[in-house]
Design an enzyme around this catalytic site. Structure first.
Site, PDB file in Angstrom:
ATOM      1  CE  LYS A  11       3.443  17.116 -17.201  1.00 16.71           C
ATOM      2  NZ  LYS A  11       4.123  17.978 -16.216  1.00 16.71           N
ATOM      3  NE  ARG A  87       7.425  10.062  -9.690  1.00 14.45           N
ATOM      4  CZ  ARG A  87       7.007  11.337  -9.692  1.00 14.45           C
ATOM      5  NH1 ARG A  87       5.875  11.675 -10.301  1.00 14.45           N
ATOM      6  NH2 ARG A  87       7.717  12.266  -9.113  1.00 14.45           N
ATOM      7  CB  THR A  93      10.079  17.208 -11.215  1.00 15.00           C
ATOM      8  OG1 THR A  93       9.565  16.242 -10.297  1.00 15.00           O
ATOM      9  CG2 THR A  93       8.956  18.136 -11.643  1.00 15.00           C
ATOM     10  NE  ARG A 104       8.582  14.297 -15.670  1.00 15.54           N
ATOM     11  CZ  ARG A 104       8.050  14.291 -14.451  1.00 15.54           C
ATOM     12  NH1 ARG A 104       8.795  13.989 -13.402  1.00 15.54           N
ATOM     13  NH2 ARG A 104       6.778  14.575 -14.283  1.00 15.54           N
ATOM     14  CG  ASN A 114       7.693  17.888 -16.469  1.00 10.38           C
ATOM     15  OD1 ASN A 114       6.617  17.860 -17.073  1.00 10.38           O
ATOM     16  ND2 ASN A 114       7.774  17.768 -15.160  1.00 10.38           N
ATOM     17  CG  HIS A 117       1.209  13.261 -14.446  1.00  3.47           C
ATOM     18  ND1 HIS A 117       1.474  13.920 -13.278  1.00  3.47           N
ATOM     19  CD2 HIS A 117       0.356  12.239 -14.130  1.00  3.47           C
ATOM     20  CE1 HIS A 117       0.812  13.329 -12.287  1.00  3.47           C
ATOM     21  NE2 HIS A 117       0.126  12.310 -12.783  1.00  3.47           N
TER      22      HIS A 117
HETATM   23  P1  GDP Z   1       6.056  15.326 -10.739  1.00  2.00           P
HETATM   24  O1  GDP Z   1       5.229  14.390  -9.895  1.00  2.00           O
HETATM   25  O2  GDP Z   1       7.473  14.860 -10.923  1.00  2.00           O
HETATM   26  O3  GDP Z   1       5.392  15.694 -12.040  1.00  2.00           O
HETATM   27  O4  GDP Z   1       6.217  16.673  -9.922  1.00  2.00           O
HETATM   28  P2  GDP Z   1       5.191  17.455  -8.998  1.00  2.00           P
HETATM   29  O5  GDP Z   1       3.997  16.615  -8.644  1.00  2.00           O
HETATM   30  O6  GDP Z   1       5.982  18.071  -7.887  1.00  2.00           O
HETATM   31  O7  GDP Z   1       4.703  18.652  -9.921  1.00  2.00           O
HETATM   32  C1  GDP Z   1       3.710  18.502 -10.910  1.00  2.00           C
HETATM   33  C2  GDP Z   1       4.085  19.351 -12.086  1.00  2.00           C
HETATM   34  O8  GDP Z   1       4.128  20.730 -11.674  1.00  2.00           O
HETATM   35  C3  GDP Z   1       5.486  19.066 -12.616  1.00  2.00           C
HETATM   36  O9  GDP Z   1       5.506  18.007 -13.532  1.00  2.00           O
HETATM   37  C4  GDP Z   1       5.876  20.375 -13.239  1.00  2.00           C
HETATM   38  O10 GDP Z   1       5.302  20.474 -14.548  1.00  2.00           O
HETATM   39  C5  GDP Z   1       5.203  21.386 -12.335  1.00  2.00           C
HETATM   40  N1  GDP Z   1       6.121  21.877 -11.288  1.00  2.00           N
HETATM   41  C6  GDP Z   1       6.480  21.240 -10.143  1.00  2.00           C
HETATM   42  N2  GDP Z   1       7.338  21.967  -9.421  1.00  2.00           N
HETATM   43  C7  GDP Z   1       7.503  23.118 -10.124  1.00  2.00           C
HETATM   44  C8  GDP Z   1       8.281  24.303  -9.881  1.00  2.00           C
HETATM   45  O11 GDP Z   1       8.969  24.450  -8.881  1.00  2.00           O
HETATM   46  N3  GDP Z   1       8.193  25.259 -10.841  1.00  2.00           N
HETATM   47  C9  GDP Z   1       7.441  25.130 -11.960  1.00  2.00           C
HETATM   48  N4  GDP Z   1       7.415  26.130 -12.827  1.00  2.00           N
HETATM   49  N5  GDP Z   1       6.698  24.038 -12.219  1.00  2.00           N
HETATM   50  C10 GDP Z   1       6.735  23.051 -11.311  1.00  2.00           C
END
Ligand code: GDP
Length: 139
Positions: A11, A87, A93, A104, A114, A117
């Site tokens: 990112k 993962r 996350t 991360r 973070n 992706h």
């Molecule tokens: P990942 O698959 O572990 O990347 O997580 P997700 O698919 O749930 O979310 C995608 C991206 O959205 C994450 O990598 C974070 O950058 C962002 N994100 C997810 N959940 C949150 C949250 O609760 N708050 C904020 N601010 N960002 C979030």
């Protein structure tokens, strides 16, 4: 059968801070083959499409802003059971909850910033790979 590919983004926050080289080295050492890679800046429209599943969440606009604020490194990665394996390498996350040694934990600052992706399912790995790479761009 588990799929052999996953899609990763380094990112903008991590690229801007100079972490891309170290992240690529760790990915290589973990046994992933990089079968396609590009360095691009996503448009707002592309980001909204890529993160469409998060549309409606209170963090959606922030997510789109963070991912478009500078260039990303897009990686198509190949390994046995690639999605789960990657993962595990990237960790939770939220970097504060990620295990020691994960990407991360090492390079992320917050749940928004973070660092990387990683696709969360084989289905999404295929969708995301097709989003970024044509057949002729894969080796
Ligand atoms: P990942 O698959 O572990 O990347 O997580 P997700 O698919 O749930 O979310 C995608 C991206 O959205 C994450 O990598 C974070 O950058 C962002 N994100 C997810 N959940 C949150 C949250 O609760 N708050 C904020 N601010 N960002 C979030």
């Amino acid at each position: 059968m588990k799929g052999r590919i996953t899609l990763s983004l380094i990112k903008p926050y991590a690229v801007k801070n100079g972490y891309a080289g170290q992240i690529l080295a760790i990915i290589n050492e973990a046994g992933f083959r990089i079968s396609a890679m590009k360095y691009i800046q996503l448009s707002t429209n592309q980001a909204k499409k890529f993160y469409a599943i998060h549309n409606g969440q209170n963090y959606f606009d922030k997510l789109v802003n963070f991912i478009t604020e500078g260039p990303v490194v897009v990686l198509l990665l190949e390994k046995e059971d690639a999605v789960a394996s990657y993962r595990k390498l990237i960790g939770a996350t939220d970097p504060h909850k990620a295990e020691d040694g994960t990407l991360r934990k090492l390079f992320g600052a917050s749940i928004e910033l973070n660092a990387v992706h990683g696709s969360d399912s084989d289905e999404n790995a295929i969708r995301e790979s097709n989003f970024f790479f044509s057949e002729t761009e894969r080796f």
